[in-house]
Write a protein that holds these residues in place. Structure first.
Motif, PDB file in Angstrom:
ATOM      1  N   THR A 577       0.827  -1.212   0.000  1.00 40.11           N
ATOM      2  CA  THR A 577       0.000   0.000   0.000  1.00 40.11           C
ATOM      3  C   THR A 577       0.851   1.248   0.000  1.00 40.11           C
ATOM      4  OG1 THR A 577      -1.678  -1.215   1.252  1.00 40.11           O
ATOM      5  CG2 THR A 577      -1.845   1.184   1.237  1.00 40.11           C
ATOM      6  N   ARG A 578       1.905   1.234   0.787  1.00 41.85           N
ATOM      7  CA  ARG A 578       2.770   2.410   0.839  1.00 41.85           C
ATOM      8  C   ARG A 578       3.471   2.642  -0.510  1.00 41.85           C
ATOM      9  NH1 ARG A 578       4.875   6.034   4.102  1.00 41.85           N
ATOM     10  NH2 ARG A 578       6.931   6.849   3.651  1.00 41.85           N
ATOM     11  N   PHE A 579       3.870   1.564  -1.173  1.00 43.34           N
ATOM     12  CA  PHE A 579       4.498   1.730  -2.480  1.00 43.34           C
ATOM     13  C   PHE A 579       3.536   2.391  -3.463  1.00 43.34           C
ATOM     14  CE2 PHE A 579       5.312   0.098  -6.762  1.00 43.34           C
ATOM     15  CZ  PHE A 579       6.616   0.532  -6.951  1.00 43.34           C
ATOM     16  N   ASN A 580       2.283   1.964  -3.440  1.00 45.90           N
ATOM     17  CA  ASN A 580       1.295   2.575  -4.336  1.00 45.90           C
ATOM     18  C   ASN A 580       1.085   4.047  -4.003  1.00 45.90           C
ATOM     19  OD1 ASN A 580       0.962   0.082  -5.540  1.00 45.90           O
ATOM     20  ND2 ASN A 580      -0.763  -0.489  -4.231  1.00 45.90           N
ATOM     21  N   LEU A 581       1.022   4.358  -2.710  1.00 49.27           N
ATOM     22  CA  LEU A 581       0.823   5.757  -2.313  1.00 49.27           C
ATOM     23  C   LEU A 581       2.033   6.610  -2.682  1.00 49.27           C
ATOM     24  CD1 LEU A 581      -0.803   5.210   1.198  1.00 49.27           C
ATOM     25  CD2 LEU A 581      -1.949   5.979  -0.868  1.00 49.27           C
ATOM     26  N   GLU A 582       3.230   6.073  -2.475  1.00 43.52           N
ATOM     27  CA  GLU A 582       4.441   6.822  -2.834  1.00 43.52           C
ATOM     28  C   GLU A 582       4.506   7.082  -4.337  1.00 43.52           C
ATOM     29  OE1 GLU A 582       7.579   4.469  -1.295  1.00 43.52           O
ATOM     30  OE2 GLU A 582       7.571   5.445   0.686  1.00 43.52           O
ATOM     31  N   THR A 583       4.107   6.099  -5.126  1.00 44.36           N
ATOM     32  CA  THR A 583       4.088   6.290  -6.578  1.00 44.36           C
ATOM     33  C   THR A 583       3.105   7.379  -6.972  1.00 44.36           C
ATOM     34  OG1 THR A 583       4.635   3.951  -6.855  1.00 44.36           O
ATOM     35  CG2 THR A 583       3.784   5.123  -8.774  1.00 44.36           C
ATOM     36  N   GLU A 584       1.936   7.362  -6.349  1.00 43.73           N
ATOM     37  CA  GLU A 584       0.941   8.406  -6.635  1.00 43.73           C
ATOM     38  C   GLU A 584       1.453   9.780  -6.226  1.00 43.73           C
ATOM     39  OE1 GLU A 584      -3.790   9.355  -5.692  1.00 43.73           O
ATOM     40  OE2 GLU A 584      -2.792   7.604  -4.826  1.00 43.73           O
ATOM     41  N   TRP A 585       2.140   9.847  -5.092  1.00 38.70           N
ATOM     42  CA  TRP A 585       2.680  11.133  -4.638  1.00 38.70           C
ATOM     43  C   TRP A 585       3.738  11.654  -5.613  1.00 38.70           C
ATOM     44  CZ3 TRP A 585       1.522  14.333  -0.531  1.00 38.70           C
ATOM     45  CH2 TRP A 585       2.417  15.378  -0.303  1.00 38.70           C
ATOM     46  N   LYS A 586       4.639  10.776  -6.042  1.00 39.47           N
ATOM     47  CA  LYS A 586       5.696  11.214  -6.956  1.00 39.47           C
ATOM     48  C   LYS A 586       5.126  11.692  -8.286  1.00 39.47           C
ATOM     49  CE  LYS A 586       9.219   8.182  -4.980  1.00 39.47           C
ATOM     50  NZ  LYS A 586      10.068   6.978  -5.200  1.00 39.47           N
ATOM     51  N   ASN A 587       4.040  11.073  -8.724  1.00 41.16           N
ATOM     52  CA  ASN A 587       3.440  11.487  -9.992  1.00 41.16           C
ATOM     53  C   ASN A 587       2.696  12.809  -9.883  1.00 41.16           C
ATOM     54  OD1 ASN A 587       4.394   9.165 -11.245  1.00 41.16           O
ATOM     55  ND2 ASN A 587       2.547   7.987 -10.778  1.00 41.16           N
TER      56      ASN A 587
END
Length: 948
Positions: A577-587
């Motif tokens: 879940t954190r990986f998905n959230l971090e990816t969304e934040w970076k985008n």
């Protein structure tokens, strides 16, 4: 020098050295025909020193030798050759020693550099090791030890001992194997050592009474070994319990100190403690995170009156459940969360009351409360309830786990029960046991026939492989008395009687059946029973399979193994879940740092405080200009309409000045100070708002706008101006308005300029009003094709008639007389225009105002050269400029008031506003709902999810 020359001449083959390269003495030696008569010189006395490679040693001097110059008749070349060879060997040895030493030193340095620096690891060795030589005299200790010969005499003859063991190996083989098997099945291996060591001790004791063992049979020897082993086990068991009790007391003291905030040293935490902290953090951080629903639990199932509640009480170390004889007491699931704490207390999930489990009164109250909650949860027409009662029990030494006590399984529905009671109990039990993270604690009554139990079939259906089931046989004391064949109990504990499978099998005793028994008395009875039990002595039961303490340890171990697996699974899910959230934040926000709501609030707080500090950086000139301008905008209408115009209608200067003084005094006493404070407060608000809402280019973050607006409004709402400011301001304004002395021409011109600007502004407003009243003139009508309305035509005719009246009498009063109104109306009616008298008066007011303002402006131009007459008090002059003096007084009052208000702002009010802002921010910081309301948006929510 002589030796060096000889060495050069005699090394290798014989040859002659050039004479010019030799010393004078050497020439005399080598030249065979050197005339001795020509070079007769006095004998040269030189001192020869013995040179040594040890240059630090003092060199000793020899006697002076006589050296004569001249021809030498006897040449001893063999002596020179011998000396040169000896000197060569010496220097070869010296050179080798120096070179070898240098090479050894260089190699040592290289190895020293290659070795790692171990100074940083000195902490591994305790400090007292380095100080041993200070406290222990090792030389005396070495002297006190026996010599090697004496020590060899003290040692036994190992060869003979080995031969004895070899000869008796076959005799002790059965006992050795039995002891190894018994110890291997025991949980006391850590205390007793390995099976081989224990067997060695047993055989060692047997050798002391060698003759006695030869006389008895093998069976008797085995019985003796078993009894001795059992005594040893019980001895170490008591020792272990005593140490655990002491450890429990010490840990209780540590927890009490931690509870009071006394941290004297940092303790190494166990794995269970760390897991417990993780669970508490998750529960505290996310209110919706139910720890017991996410993690394994121990489900206690069994037949009615099988003793499952008593087992649970023994694990919780408190008799907390209501009990009865033969009737159903557990009518709803009870979830008990065990955890370690400094005090033995219990509390419900939805209540703040703590029950002290060390007091009998609180225990009785807790049992009564549980019984009341159970009965209240049961609906009308039902016997059991599906609602769960949540209870937390804390105490020193308690293993952290979650246990669920279920209603007892019944085979028959009796009178007074609901018809679906049996099915409901089965459905509740299946619902809890089908959870893959549930550990099933299957309770079987040992005092009844095993064939009468139906709980084993139910457990076998839910866990066929027995990977999460622990079987518990209760009331073993009654079973030992009543069961005819003790081997039946052995079959149950070994898992051979029932078709169900389990991780482990345990036999426990939960008291004598007396409801008033305490946990300590039950433990003592259980220990005494198993100490004298024939089942244990006959090896039908193993030591690690008895007592509720061993059961509790086994359940806890199984529980935390499943917890570890469950937490690892959840950790993997959290990572994904954190990986998905971090990816969304970076985008979405590649150049922004991840700040959650609390961090954003702290950042906004710092920005707001910086903006408040910026108020102190505003220049005094800016404060005074804006205050003076705003104050004049507020009071100019009153000054013109209520002071200047009425005073200007007077006939002479004396009346003008008297009217002005009276009206200024009334204005200063009642309205002016309050109006000035209002202007200052509004100015402070505007400047504060400007700093708060001013965008700072690229650094501006609109996510803080709502928060800043709320802080600004709340701070302004709380801020109140100093009440004493009006009183002091009133005195200052009154003194300023009483002053009529204009000191120089510059001030006179400034007053004229101020008056002209004010009158021109009023004249412009008046002409705009007249234009709206009479409509556009002929230019606008022709250029923009705009016509006049009927009312505008009437007002235009009235205006023309009133202007004729003013031209006839330029010194006309400010108001029309009634006969003048009648004359104007009749003149208009004669031209066919019907006019209302009120319309005439209203139009006259604006016409006369325009005429008066134009006249006053003309008077200003005349007064530009009137400062000379003013200094002479207008003596021998028809020019009177009292209105200029009035505007100078107003202008000076405005300047002094602005200066006073500026000092109050910068010295007092800005600091008070800053204090209010800090208080508001502190209140907002404690109000999570306010922060959620004011800091919103996708960015904030995404950062919050990342933080979680």
């Amino acid at each position: 020098v002589i030796c060096r020359s000889l060495a050069k001449s005699s090394y290798g083959i014989k040859r002659k050295s050039p004479l010019q390269n030799l010393h004078l003495v050497s020439r005399s030696i080598h030249h065979p025909c050197y005339p001795s008569s020509k070079f007769q010189r006095p004998p040269l006395r030189i001192s020869i020193q013995l040179f040594s490679s040890l240059n630090r040693l003092p060199l000793r001097k020899t006697k002076l030798l006589n050296v004569k110059y001249g021809y030498q008749f006897h040449r001893n070349f063999w002596l020179a050759r011998l000396a040169s060879r000896l000197l060569k060997v010496r220097y070869l040895i010296l050179g080798s020693a120096v070179g070898g030493g240098y090479t050894a030193k260089k190699t040592y340095d290289q190895w020293k550099d290659m070795m790692p620096d171990l100074d940083e690891y000195k902490w591994i060795v305790p400090d007292f090791i380095w100080e041993l030589d200070e406290h222990i005299d090792f030389e005396k200790l070495i002297k006190a030890l026996p010599d090697a010969d004496d020590l060899a005499k003290l040692l036994p003859d190992f060869d003979k001992i080995g031969e004895s063991f070899t000869s008796l190996k076959g005799f002790f083989s059965p006992g050795y194997n039995l002891v190894s098997e018994v110890i291997g099945s025991s949980d006391l291996l850590l205390l007793l050592g390995s099976p081989g060591e224990t067997a060695f001790r047993a055989t060692d004791q047997g050798y002391d009474n060698d003759k006695q063992y030869k006389k008895v049979s093998d069976k008797e020897k085995i019985d003796q070994l078993q009894e001795e082993l059992l005594r040893t086990q019980l001895k170490y068991q008591r020792m272990l319990e005593r140490l655990e009790k002491e450890n429990k007391e010490l840990r209780k003291l540590v927890l009490q100190r931690d509870d009071k905030g006394i941290h004297q040293r940092k303790l190494k935490k166990s794995l269970i403690d760390m897991y417990s902290e993780v669970l508490d953090i998750l529960s505290d951080y996310d209110a919706s995170y139910n720890t017991q629903d996410h993690l394994p639990r121990v489900v206690v199932v069994g037949d009615q009156s099988a003793g499952k509640t008593s087992v649970l009480e023994m694990i919780a170390q408190a008799r907390i459940f209501p009990r009865g004889s033969g009737e159903m007491m557990t009518r709803s699931p009870v979830k008990v969360t065990l955890s370690e704490g400094p005090h033995h207390v219990a509390l419900f999930k939805d209540s703040s009351r703590e029950f002290d489990l060390t007091k009998e009164e609180d225990l009785a109250a807790l049992r009564n409360e549980i019984e009341i909650r159970m009965r209240n949860s049961v609906k009308e027409g039902c016997t059991v309830s599906t609602e769960t009662i949540s209870l937390s029990v804390k105490g020193p030494g308690l293993q952290r786990m979650v246990l669920v006590d279920l209603p007892g399984v019944i085979s028959t529905v009796t009178s007074g029960m609901a018809p679906d009671t049996k099915e409901t109990i089965f459905s509740i039990s299946k619902a809890y046991m089908q959870n893959p993270n549930a550990i099933i604690l299957c309770i079987q009554d040992g005092s009844v026939d095993a064939e009468r139990s139906i709980v084993t079939d139910l457990v076998s259906q839910m866990d066929p492989q027995g990977k999460r089931t622990i079987f518990v046989l209760t009331k073993v004391d009654l079973a030992e008395k009543n069961v005819a064949s003790p081997s039946r109990i052995q079959q149950i504990i070994e898992g051979k009687l029932f078709p169900m499978k389990a991780l482990g099998y345990f036999a426990v005793v939960t008291g004598k059946g007396n409801s008033s028994e305490s946990i300590e008395s039950i433990k003592e009875y259980e220990e005494e029973f198993f100490q004298n039990s024939k089942l244990l002595k006959a090896c039908m039961l193993k030591a690690h399979q008895v007592t509720t303490k061993n059961l509790s340890l086994a359940v806890s171990d199984c529980f935390w193994k499943m917890v570890r697996e469950s937490v690892e699974q959840q950790a993997d899910a959290f990572k994904a879940t954190r990986f998905n959230l971090e990816t969304e934040w970076k985008n979405n926000y590649p150049r922004l740092r991840e700040l959650d709501r609390n961090e954003l609030f702290e950042k906004a707080k710092n920005e707001i405080l910086d903006e408040v500090i910026s108020l102190t950086q505003v220049t005094p000139k800016h404060w005074e200009e804006i205050l003076q301008k705003t104050l004049w905008e507020r009071v100019s209408t009153h000054v013109i309409e209520n002071i200047y115009l009425p005073a200007a209608q007077t006939m002479n200067s004396g009346t003008f000045n008297t009217t002005v003084d009276i009206k200024l005094k009334q204005w200063t006493d009642k309205q002016l100070p309050n109006k000035a404070v209002e202007v200052a407060w509004e100015t402070l608000q505007e400047e504060f708002s400007r700093f708060m809402t001013e965008q700072k280019g690229k650094e501006h973050d609109d996510i803080f706008d709502k928060l800043k607006q709320a802080v600004k409004e709340e701070s302004i709402k709380r801020h109140k101006w100093n009440e004493r400011a009006e009183d002091s301001l009133r005195v200052i304004q009154h003194n300023a308005l009483e002053d009529r002395s204009i000191s120089d021409k510059q001030q006179w011109d400034a007053a004229i300029h101020f008056m002209e600007e004010t009158l021109q502004s009023r004249l412009k407003d008046t002409e705009s009003i007249i234009e709206d009243m009479v409509g556009p003139d002929w230019k606008k009508r022709w250029l923009y094709w705009i016509g006049r309305t009927k009312e505008q035509n009437i007002r235009n005719e009235t205006k023309n008639e009133l202007e004729k009246l003013i031209k006839c009498n330029e010194e006309h009063a400010a108001y029309l007389a009634n006969d003048e109104v009648t004359t104007v109306r009749k003149n208009l009616e004669a031209r066919g225009v019907t006019v209302d008298p009120c319309l005439i008066k209203d139009t006259w007011h604006q016409i006369y105002r325009r005429y008066f303002l134009k006249t006053a402006l003309n008077h200003c131009n005349l007064c530009r050269r009137g400062f000379h007459y003013y200094q002479r008090h207008f003596v021998d002059s028809e020019l009177e400029c009292n209105d200029i003096v009035l505007f100078w007084r107003i202008q000076r009052m405005l300047a002094i008031t602005a200066n006073t208000l500026r000092q109050q702002l910068t010295n007092t009010e800005v600091r008070r506003l800053e204090k209010n802002v800090k208080e508001v921010l502190e209140d907002f910081a404690e109000d999570n709902e306010k922060k959620v309301k004011l800091l919103t948006g996708k960015r904030v929510q995404l950062a919050e999810d990342l933080s979680k």
